[in-house]
Design an enzyme around this catalytic site. Structure first.
Site, PDB file in Angstrom:
ATOM      1  N   LYS A  44       0.845  -1.207   0.000  1.00  0.00           N
ATOM      2  CA  LYS A  44       0.000   0.000   0.000  1.00  0.00           C
ATOM      3  C   LYS A  44       0.881   1.258   0.000  1.00  0.00           C
ATOM      4  O   LYS A  44       2.085   1.180   0.276  1.00  0.00           O
ATOM      5  CB  LYS A  44      -0.905  -0.021   1.232  1.00  0.00           C
ATOM      6  CG  LYS A  44      -0.137   0.059   2.550  1.00  0.00           C
ATOM      7  CD  LYS A  44      -1.037  -0.174   3.769  1.00  0.00           C
ATOM      8  CE  LYS A  44      -0.225  -0.143   5.059  1.00  0.00           C
ATOM      9  NZ  LYS A  44      -1.028  -0.527   6.233  1.00  0.00           N
ATOM     10  N   ARG A 141     -10.649  -0.386  14.935  1.00  0.00           N
ATOM     11  CA  ARG A 141     -10.779   0.249  13.617  1.00  0.00           C
ATOM     12  C   ARG A 141     -11.953  -0.445  12.911  1.00  0.00           C
ATOM     13  O   ARG A 141     -13.054  -0.448  13.449  1.00  0.00           O
ATOM     14  CB  ARG A 141      -9.453   0.136  12.841  1.00  0.00           C
ATOM     15  CG  ARG A 141      -8.299   0.764  13.642  1.00  0.00           C
ATOM     16  CD  ARG A 141      -7.098   1.222  12.819  1.00  0.00           C
ATOM     17  NE  ARG A 141      -6.548   0.272  11.870  1.00  0.00           N
ATOM     18  CZ  ARG A 141      -5.290   0.333  11.415  1.00  0.00           C
ATOM     19  NH1 ARG A 141      -4.462   1.274  11.853  1.00  0.00           N
ATOM     20  NH2 ARG A 141      -4.859  -0.543  10.536  1.00  0.00           N
ATOM     21  N   TYR A 271      15.794  30.289   6.771  1.00  0.00           N
ATOM     22  CA  TYR A 271      14.733  31.156   7.293  1.00  0.00           C
ATOM     23  C   TYR A 271      14.803  31.312   8.806  1.00  0.00           C
ATOM     24  O   TYR A 271      14.955  30.323   9.529  1.00  0.00           O
ATOM     25  CB  TYR A 271      13.359  30.579   6.936  1.00  0.00           C
ATOM     26  CG  TYR A 271      13.048  30.576   5.461  1.00  0.00           C
ATOM     27  CD1 TYR A 271      13.123  31.748   4.699  1.00  0.00           C
ATOM     28  CD2 TYR A 271      12.680  29.400   4.826  1.00  0.00           C
ATOM     29  CE1 TYR A 271      12.827  31.720   3.344  1.00  0.00           C
ATOM     30  CE2 TYR A 271      12.375  29.373   3.474  1.00  0.00           C
ATOM     31  CZ  TYR A 271      12.457  30.539   2.733  1.00  0.00           C
ATOM     32  OH  TYR A 271      12.166  30.520   1.411  1.00  0.00           O
ATOM     33  N   MET A 319      11.125  24.389   1.717  1.00  0.00           N
ATOM     34  CA  MET A 319      10.294  23.561   0.840  1.00  0.00           C
ATOM     35  C   MET A 319      11.130  22.703  -0.117  1.00  0.00           C
ATOM     36  O   MET A 319      10.807  21.545  -0.361  1.00  0.00           O
ATOM     37  CB  MET A 319       9.335  24.454   0.030  1.00  0.00           C
ATOM     38  CG  MET A 319       8.305  23.651  -0.746  1.00  0.00           C
ATOM     39  SD  MET A 319       7.175  24.670  -1.700  1.00  0.00           S
ATOM     40  CE  MET A 319       6.213  25.452  -0.425  1.00  0.00           C
TER      41      MET A 319
END
Ligand SMILES: *Cc1c(COP(=O)(O)O)cnc(C)c1O
Length: 379
Positions: A44, A141, A271, A319
């Site tokens: 998955k 679940r 930053y 980023m």
């Protein structure tokens, strides 16, 4: 000064190198260790970030007998790639149709009476839909609750006699909350199997254990294990490394140094200037950021190696990039920066990034973004 760094292939900025032979070997190791009839390789979430199709092929080569995914969409993608091995999917949208899944021979994890009927609805005249009945054993679940099991199992047995479904397994999932809780869940699972048998269901498979239990809870292995993180060579345990478990990490995340600059003491970095250079030093720019899945929470903490030497992220992860203070090390543009890989080769482990970011190694490999090309190791 003598140069010790490896350089990246020209033109490559960043990549995740995937060693599929490690996935095959890890699969073989886990199946042998557990001594089970079947092993479901969980691919998955794009094979935990490694690429679902290549992970599936490698796991099958290593002795996996089935593949497991969460969504039907993930299962269909494996079929479109030409994979013909049995595939089971266990998390479904409300009201979903299993028609396409049935046509493509996808096995359905069934967690409720309604899902059972929906699966049976997808059967064709002479072809039942294969289902795995998921029972609740404590994780809270999905899964058929103990009080609902008699009714669901009776209906499954009736549909099986009608040729609408074929029950492949009873399965559940452990909480890994501790020895006692896992033992209680295992007992609940065994009661579910008995309830199924008294309803007339005797499926060939019973699977409960994911990687952690497959290694540490022999009583939970049943006749099939359903393993993800271990086939990718990562340890599910906080206190045991992959090497100690006989596993080899399959993913190496690396980049080429994009720029270097010599700066004086007191220079602010990235930053917010969370980091200021304590002395005159060299800064190396690494072109991987939080858009690529490098956790911003690991700002000032994530480890890398460049030319076999270990450094730490200086200041904030941005980023697209972060900066490393390499001191007086002879680092040059194009040098290979390894964020994580196989720690027995001297590079950081994914687990170290997890610790730096306050998460788990599953999250570190799975979050690697689409902008990072995956390249199969050539070995
Ligand atoms: C993801 C998942 C697994 C695999 O767990 P690992 O800890 O990665 O081995 C097994 N079963 C279910 C139901 C899952 O959701």
């Amino acid at each position: 000064m003598e140069r010790t760094s490896n350089t990246m292939p020209p033109g490559t900025m960043r990549e995740a190198v995937i060693d599929t032979s490690a996935i095959a070997a890890n699969t073989r190791h886990l199946r042998r260790l557990a001594g089970v009839d079947e092993l479901i390789a969980v691919v998955k979430a794009d094979g935990y970030g490694h690429g679902a199709v290549r992970a599936a092929r490698a796991a099958l080569e290593g002795g996996a007998t089935r593949l497991g995914v969460a969504d039907i969409g993930e299962a269909l993608a494996l079929r479109r790639a030409g994979i013909v091995a049995p595939v089971v999917a266990w998390l479904h949208a409300p009201g979903v149709s299993f028609a396409e899944a049935a046509v493509c021979d996808i096995e359905i994890g069934v967690s409720s009476f309604d899902q059972l009927l929906q699966a049976a609805d997808a059967a064709s005249i002479d072809r039942p839909v294969s289902v795995h009945l998921k029972i609740e054993t404590g994780l809270s679940r999905n899964g058929i609750a103990p009080e609902d099991q008699p009714v669901v199992f009776a209906e499954a047995a009736r549909l099986e006699r009608l040729g609408k479904v074929r029950v492949v397994s009873i399965f559940s999932h452990l909480s890994n909350a501790g020895v006692d809780d896992d033992l209680a869940a295992t007992r609940a699972f065994e009661r579910g199997v008995i309830a199924a048998a008294s309803a007339g269901l005797n499926p060939p498979l019973r699977h409960l254990a994911a990687t952690e239990a497959a290694i540490d809870r022999p009583e939970a292995r049943m006749n099939c294990i359903r393993v993800g993180i271990g086939i990718y060579g990562l340890s599910p345990f906080a206190d045991r490394s992959s090497g100690e478990l006989g596993l080899r990490p399959a993913m190496t995340l690396r980049a080429a140094v994009a720029a270097v600059r010599r700066v004086p003491a007191g220079q602010g970095v990235s930053y917010g200037y969370d980091y200021r250079t304590p002395r005159a030093t060299t800064l190396a720019l690494v072109p991987l950021g939080y858009a690529d899945g490098v956790p911003r929470q690991a700002s000032g903490a994530g480890p890398v190696t460049i030319g076999g030497r270990r450094f730490t992220v200086a200041g904030r992860v941005a980023m697209d990039q972060f900066v490393v203070d390499v001191g007086d090390a002879p680092v040059a543009v194009g040098d290979e920066v390894v964020l994580f890989g196989d720690p027995t080769l001297g590079v950081p482990a994914a687990t170290e990034w997890a610790d730096a970011a306050g998460t788990i190694n599953y999250d570190i490999v799975t979050r690697i973004g689409a902008r990072v090309p995956r390249r199969q190791a050539s070995s």
